[in-house]
Write a protein that holds these residues in place. Structure first.
Motif, mmCIF file in Angstrom:
data_model
loop_
_atom_site.group_PDB
_atom_site.id
_atom_site.type_symbol
_atom_site.label_atom_id
_atom_site.label_comp_id
_atom_site.label_asym_id
_atom_site.label_seq_id
_atom_site.Cartn_x
_atom_site.Cartn_y
_atom_site.Cartn_z
ATOM 1 N N HIS A 617 0.621 -1.027 0.563
ATOM 2 C CA HIS A 617 0.297 -0.292 -0.387
ATOM 3 C C HIS A 617 0.802 1.494 -0.060
ATOM 4 C CE1 HIS A 617 -3.812 -2.368 0.803
ATOM 5 N NE2 HIS A 617 -3.103 -2.607 1.730
ATOM 6 N N LYS A 618 0.647 1.777 -1.216
ATOM 7 C CA LYS A 618 1.997 2.554 -1.326
ATOM 8 C C LYS A 618 3.154 2.599 -0.448
ATOM 9 C CE LYS A 618 -1.791 6.103 -1.057
ATOM 10 N NZ LYS A 618 -2.502 7.398 -0.678
ATOM 11 N N LYS A 619 3.896 3.645 0.024
ATOM 12 C CA LYS A 619 5.246 3.367 0.326
ATOM 13 C C LYS A 619 5.438 2.278 2.114
ATOM 14 C CE LYS A 619 6.382 8.185 0.155
ATOM 15 N NZ LYS A 619 7.077 9.159 0.635
ATOM 16 N N ALA A 620 3.947 2.191 2.294
ATOM 17 C CA ALA A 620 3.741 1.048 3.392
ATOM 18 C C ALA A 620 3.447 -0.213 3.437
ATOM 19 C CB ALA A 620 3.275 1.408 4.574
ATOM 20 N N PHE A 621 3.087 -1.373 3.859
ATOM 21 C CA PHE A 621 2.404 -2.738 3.135
ATOM 22 C C PHE A 621 1.991 -3.260 4.699
ATOM 23 C CE2 PHE A 621 6.278 -4.016 4.959
ATOM 24 C CZ PHE A 621 6.427 -5.498 5.595
ATOM 25 N N GLU A 622 0.792 -4.330 4.101
ATOM 26 C CA GLU A 622 -0.067 -4.650 5.011
ATOM 27 C C GLU A 622 -0.038 -6.185 5.303
ATOM 28 O OE1 GLU A 622 -4.614 -5.500 5.514
ATOM 29 O OE2 GLU A 622 -3.920 -4.080 3.630
ATOM 30 N N LEU A 623 0.371 -6.773 6.436
ATOM 31 C CA LEU A 623 0.612 -8.495 6.856
ATOM 32 C C LEU A 623 -1.039 -8.775 7.765
ATOM 33 C CD1 LEU A 623 3.089 -8.520 8.977
ATOM 34 C CD2 LEU A 623 3.218 -8.850 6.600
ATOM 35 N N LYS A 624 -1.370 -9.219 6.608
ATOM 36 C CA LYS A 624 -2.638 -9.765 7.209
ATOM 37 C C LYS A 624 -2.903 -11.533 6.854
ATOM 38 C CE LYS A 624 -6.315 -9.957 4.174
ATOM 39 N NZ LYS A 624 -6.903 -9.284 3.357
ATOM 40 N N CYS A 625 -4.214 -12.612 7.554
ATOM 41 C CA CYS A 625 -3.870 -14.018 7.732
ATOM 42 C C CYS A 625 -4.761 -13.904 6.501
ATOM 43 C CB CYS A 625 -4.108 -13.875 9.215
ATOM 44 S SG CYS A 625 -4.378 -15.370 9.265
ATOM 45 N N ASP A 626 -3.926 -14.490 5.946
ATOM 46 C CA ASP A 626 -5.163 -15.496 5.231
ATOM 47 C C ASP A 626 -5.451 -17.012 5.420
ATOM 48 O OD1 ASP A 626 -6.725 -16.434 2.825
ATOM 49 O OD2 ASP A 626 -5.098 -17.242 1.233
ATOM 50 N N PRO A 627 -7.005 -16.868 5.420
ATOM 51 C CA PRO A 627 -7.460 -18.417 6.573
ATOM 52 C C PRO A 627 -7.117 -19.318 5.331
ATOM 53 C CG PRO A 627 -9.259 -17.052 5.893
ATOM 54 C CD PRO A 627 -8.331 -15.860 5.694
ATOM 55 N N THR A 628 -7.148 -19.180 4.579
ATOM 56 C CA THR A 628 -7.059 -20.706 3.502
ATOM 57 C C THR A 628 -8.237 -20.774 2.787
ATOM 58 O OG1 THR A 628 -4.430 -20.521 4.115
ATOM 59 C CG2 THR A 628 -5.785 -22.572 2.402
ATOM 60 N N SER A 629 -8.807 -21.979 4.428
ATOM 61 C CA SER A 629 -10.114 -22.426 4.528
ATOM 62 C C SER A 629 -11.081 -21.783 4.211
ATOM 63 C CB SER A 629 -9.832 -23.609 4.498
ATOM 64 O OG SER A 629 -11.623 -24.814 4.827
ATOM 65 N N LYS A 630 -11.636 -20.778 3.601
ATOM 66 C CA LYS A 630 -12.739 -19.933 4.341
ATOM 67 C C LYS A 630 -14.299 -21.041 4.778
ATOM 68 C CE LYS A 630 -12.146 -15.921 1.711
ATOM 69 N NZ LYS A 630 -12.699 -15.552 0.696
ATOM 70 N N ALA A 631 -14.574 -22.543 4.771
ATOM 71 C CA ALA A 631 -15.271 -23.175 4.919
ATOM 72 C C ALA A 631 -15.091 -23.478 6.687
ATOM 73 C CB ALA A 631 -15.411 -24.327 3.785
ATOM 74 N N LEU A 632 -14.150 -23.992 6.640
ATOM 75 C CA LEU A 632 -13.263 -24.329 7.820
ATOM 76 C C LEU A 632 -13.411 -22.975 8.591
ATOM 77 C CD1 LEU A 632 -10.470 -26.893 7.082
ATOM 78 C CD2 LEU A 632 -12.966 -27.468 8.108
ATOM 79 N N PHE A 633 -13.357 -21.530 8.358
ATOM 80 C CA PHE A 633 -13.593 -20.500 8.927
ATOM 81 C C PHE A 633 -14.889 -20.158 9.206
ATOM 82 C CE2 PHE A 633 -12.430 -15.881 8.877
ATOM 83 C CZ PHE A 633 -12.456 -15.772 9.863
ATOM 84 N N GLY A 634 -15.586 -20.315 8.398
ATOM 85 C CA GLY A 634 -17.043 -20.577 8.558
ATOM 86 C C GLY A 634 -17.691 -21.175 9.715
ATOM 87 N N ALA A 635 -16.986 -22.541 9.893
ATOM 88 C CA ALA A 635 -17.282 -22.897 10.671
ATOM 89 C C ALA A 635 -17.121 -23.238 12.345
ATOM 90 C CB ALA A 635 -16.833 -24.887 10.021
ATOM 91 N N VAL A 636 -15.885 -22.739 12.381
ATOM 92 C CA VAL A 636 -15.846 -22.963 13.411
ATOM 93 C C VAL A 636 -16.099 -20.598 14.040
ATOM 94 C CG1 VAL A 636 -13.493 -21.292 14.458
ATOM 95 C CG2 VAL A 636 -12.813 -23.258 13.383
#
Length: 750
Positions: A617-636
């Motif tokens: 993002h411009k001069k910086a960057f964002e670190l984020k966590c990708d859940p990989t499996s949205k189905a399991l994330f939704g189940a949780v």
């Protein structure tokens, strides 16, 4: 071997005879007494040998402040005799000017130790009769420099004569296996280097340059400094430059070295330059810096931190502030008057005549300017000469005399009226008494450790800066005391004068960028992060940081188990009361509900582990966590939501329970907030994209956690703190009985 050397030197009487009169003849002042104390002082700073014969020695660069230092020894001995500190015993002195020269100082040490040599040597030649009294030196004060003191110590060790230096600070002299008779009334350079390192750390200087010299003082001192800084995290030595022991600009090599040093300083990013060498070298270095207009922060070692010659260099105020480590300084009462009396009695005082012969001609000045603002050369004929006394050296010399007197008093068993033992003792006996001295003089406590070193601390001095004079102190224990305002000002500096960074914003770290010590802020590498302003280093991102679901489930399960327990307690329905009572096992309820979520999260992490994503993002960057499996994330998340719904229903059902358990109403509100937050969050998180997604997730977790905390625990805390009479088993039992009796239900009393 030493006997042979002594015999060779003593065989030629011309080497030990009184030097012929000359304009710059080295001083030799003798006064007879029952016990003679020797003194070695560099009253001149440079010898001038006439070859091929070395019999005729003259000296250049008269240093009248060292002349005054020698007078302090004479003054202290005269004061001892006047106050009869040693009844029926008179102290004498044998004072020499070494001209700061090793060979000349060795001759003088030999001359003072003749009568103390081991008669078993058997090689000493006979001496011609002389009208001068035989030397009876039992102890020696001096010399000032470490290099000369080391040479003298090797001579005096042969006769077991105690040598007490007032200014030699090299740590080499602490090695008793080599120098068993050496002691000093000044700290070792080991302590001085620690003091300098602590000063650099306190003032938030991150880069330093070190200038030493090729002698015992400069070599050991600069090496010790480098070791101190290498052991510190935030200090970098940008350069270390070693000068000759005696920098003589008459040679082309020395000129080249000085030019190279100026280029090194000019190209350096060091915030402070430490000059750890003798005063004569410092003077030449700073004169060159003034000529080149090198504005820096300078740190002075103890050899020149209080030098009036350095402070009076023309243009020195333009090359930056000076901070220094100085010997502890106290005015010795009576010495200023003694020096003034020398001036007033100059016509009859041979020492004053010697001073006049050796001092450069006075500069003419109008009568109204004859005051203490004059330079040293203008001050010779005035009473303001006392303002050029080295009070730190003078105190150390005075301490050395008092140490010897205290040891003599103990050795001869003096009680203030008489001494039980006469002066027929050896220098070795006196040496042992000196090592055990423990006394306080003018608020200065002195005791020698096993290395012959005291622990006296230092003064911190400053000049050419807003705070001048003595601004603080360094204590032997390692603590440094400085004005808090000055320390705060230095600590808040985030950039050096050379645009080198000291702190970085979030997401960046300090890294060297082409230069040895200068650092700049750069973006953290992949897989690393810095989350606080002022962080110097990025840290590796931890694996599995996605486990809020487990922790949140545990919290909701506990709330649900508690609500179930309350609901069962007040439910007497014949249809549902039986099975509710069977499941009313809080530990089992929590374990089962928590176990289901644990299984879901374990499957998720094992089969589809979340990954770290980096989005620029411009001069910086964002670190984020990708859940990989949205189905399991939704189940949780769905499982957490299910527990929240059930908890909400139980809480809503229990809000009609007695007032004592009114917290069910608060829990209802809390669970409602949890449901609303997660109903809004789930679609935003699963289908949204942007820099604020992680912030929304954090906000959802915080709101949910605080809602449960406040609605579930705060009412309980209120009862435990402010309604303690209700937090009692009997009170609760009575309350429940009254509740059912009001409904017409009979309750058996146990």
């Amino acid at each position: 071997m030493w006997c042979f050397l002594l015999c060779c030197v003593l065989w030629f009487p011309g080497l030990l005879c009184t030097l012929p009169a000359a304009t710059h003849q080295p001083l030799h002042e003798y006064s007879d007494g029952d016990v003679i104390i020797g003194g070695l002082f560099p009253i001149h700073l440079q010898p001038n040998h006439t070859f091929p014969s070395s019999r005729h020695v003259s000296c250049n660069e008269y240093h009248f402040q060292q002349f005054l230092a020698a007078q302090m020894m004479i003054f202290a001995i005269k004061r001892v005799n006047q106050r009869r500190a040693l009844p029926d015993v008179t102290l004498g002195y044998d004072v020499y000017d070494t001209c700061g020269d090793v060979s000349l100082a060795m001759r003088m040490a030999l001359n003072m130790s003749i009568d103390q040599l081991d008669p078993q040597c058997g090689l000493l030649p006979g001496r011609k009769p002389s009208s001068a009294p035989d030397p009876r030196v039992k102890a020696v004060i001096g010399e000032g420099s470490s290099e000369v003191s080391i040479a003298v110590a090797r001579i005096l060790t042969l006769s077991s004569i105690a040598q007490i230096s007032y200014a030699a600070t090299s740590e080499l002299l602490s090695k008793k296996a080599k120098f068993p008779t050496f002691l000093r009334t000044v700290n070792s350079d080991v302590l001085q280097t620690k003091a300098m390192a602590e000063l650099v750390k306190t003032f938030n200087w991150w880069t330093v340059g070190i200038v030493g010299s090729d002698d015992e003082y400069g070599k050991y001192g600069s090496d010790g400094l480098e070791d101190q800084f290498n052991a510190m995290d935030n200090v970098c030595v940008d350069f270390k430059f070693i000068l000759p022991a005696h920098l003589d600009l008459s040679g082309s090599k020395a000129q080249k070295q000085l030019t190279e040093l100026m280029d090194t300083i000019g190209n350096s990013t060091a915030e402070a330059i430490i000059l750890f060498t003798r005063e004569s070298n410092v003077k030449l270095v700073l004169e060159a810096a003034i000529q080149m207009n090198l504005n820096r922060t300078w740190i002075a070692s103890d050899t020149w931190s209080n030098s009036s010659d350095i402070k009076e260099l023309p243009g020195i105020e333009a090359i930056g502030p000076f901070f220094g480590i100085a010997f502890k300084s106290h005015i010795v009462e009576g010495f200023a008057d003694y020096v003034s009396s020398m001036v007033e009695e100059k016509s009859s005082n041979p020492l004053w005549e010697y001073h006049k012969l050796n001092h450069p001609p006075c500069q003419s000045a109008p009568q109204e300017k004859l005051n203490c603002s004059l330079t040293a050369s203008q001050c010779m004929e005035t009473r303001c000469l006392v303002h050029y006394i080295f009070w730190d050296l003078s105190l150390n010399i005075y301490l050395a005399v008092e140490v010897i007197v205290n040891a003599l008093s103990s050795l001869m068993k003096c009680d203030g009226e008489k001494c039980q033992r006469n002066t027929s003792f050896t220098a070795y006996e006196l040496l042992n008494e000196i090592k055990n001295v423990n006394l306080t003089v003018n608020d200065t406590h002195i005791v020698f450790d096993d290395n012959g070193d005291p622990m006296l601390g230092y003064d911190i001095v400053a000049w050419n800066s807003p705070s001048s004079g003595t601004i603080g102190e360094y204590l032997p224990g390692g603590k440094i005391n400085l004005p808090p305002s000055l320390v705060a000002t230095m600590a808040n500096v985030t950039f050096t004068a050379f645009n080198c960074s000291k702190t970085c914003p979030v997401g960046q770290e300090l890294k060297k960028n082409g230069m040895k010590c200068c650092k700049h802020c750069i973006v953290c590498s992949d897989g690393y992060v810095s989350s606080e302003i002022g962080t110097q280093n990025c840290t590796k991102c931890k694996e599995g940081m996605p486990l809020f679901g487990i922790a949140f489930t545990l919290c909701v399960s506990c709330v649900l188990a508690n609500l179930l327990q309350i609901f069962v307690c007040f439910t007497f329905s014949q249809n549902m009361g039986g099975w509710l009572r069977k499941v009313n096992q809080p530990p089992a309820v929590v374990a089962i509900l928590f176990g289901v979520q644990l299984v879901l999260c374990s499957i998720w992490l094992a089969c589809f582990p979340p990954s770290l994503q980096r989005e620029p993002h411009k001069k910086a960057f964002e670190l984020k966590c990708d859940p990989t499996s949205k189905a399991l994330f939704g189940a949780v998340l769905s499982y957490v939501a299910l527990l929240a719904v059930v908890s909400f229903l139980f809480a809503f059902k229990g809000k009609k329970l007695p007032d004592l358990y009114k917290n069910a109403s608060f829990v209802t509100i809390g669970m409602l907030l949890v449901l609303v937050v997660w109903i809004i969050f789930i679609p935003v998180y699963l289908f949204g994209d942007g820099v604020y997604t992680e912030a929304i997730k954090a906000a959802a977790v915080l709101v949910s956690s605080h809602s449960m905390l406040c609605c579930h625990l705060v009412p309980k805390c209120y009862i435990m703190v402010f309604r303690k009479e209700l937090n009692d088993e009997k009170a609760i039992t009575d309350y429940i009985r009254n509740h059912f009796e009001q409904k017409g239900i009979n309750v058996l009393k146990s």
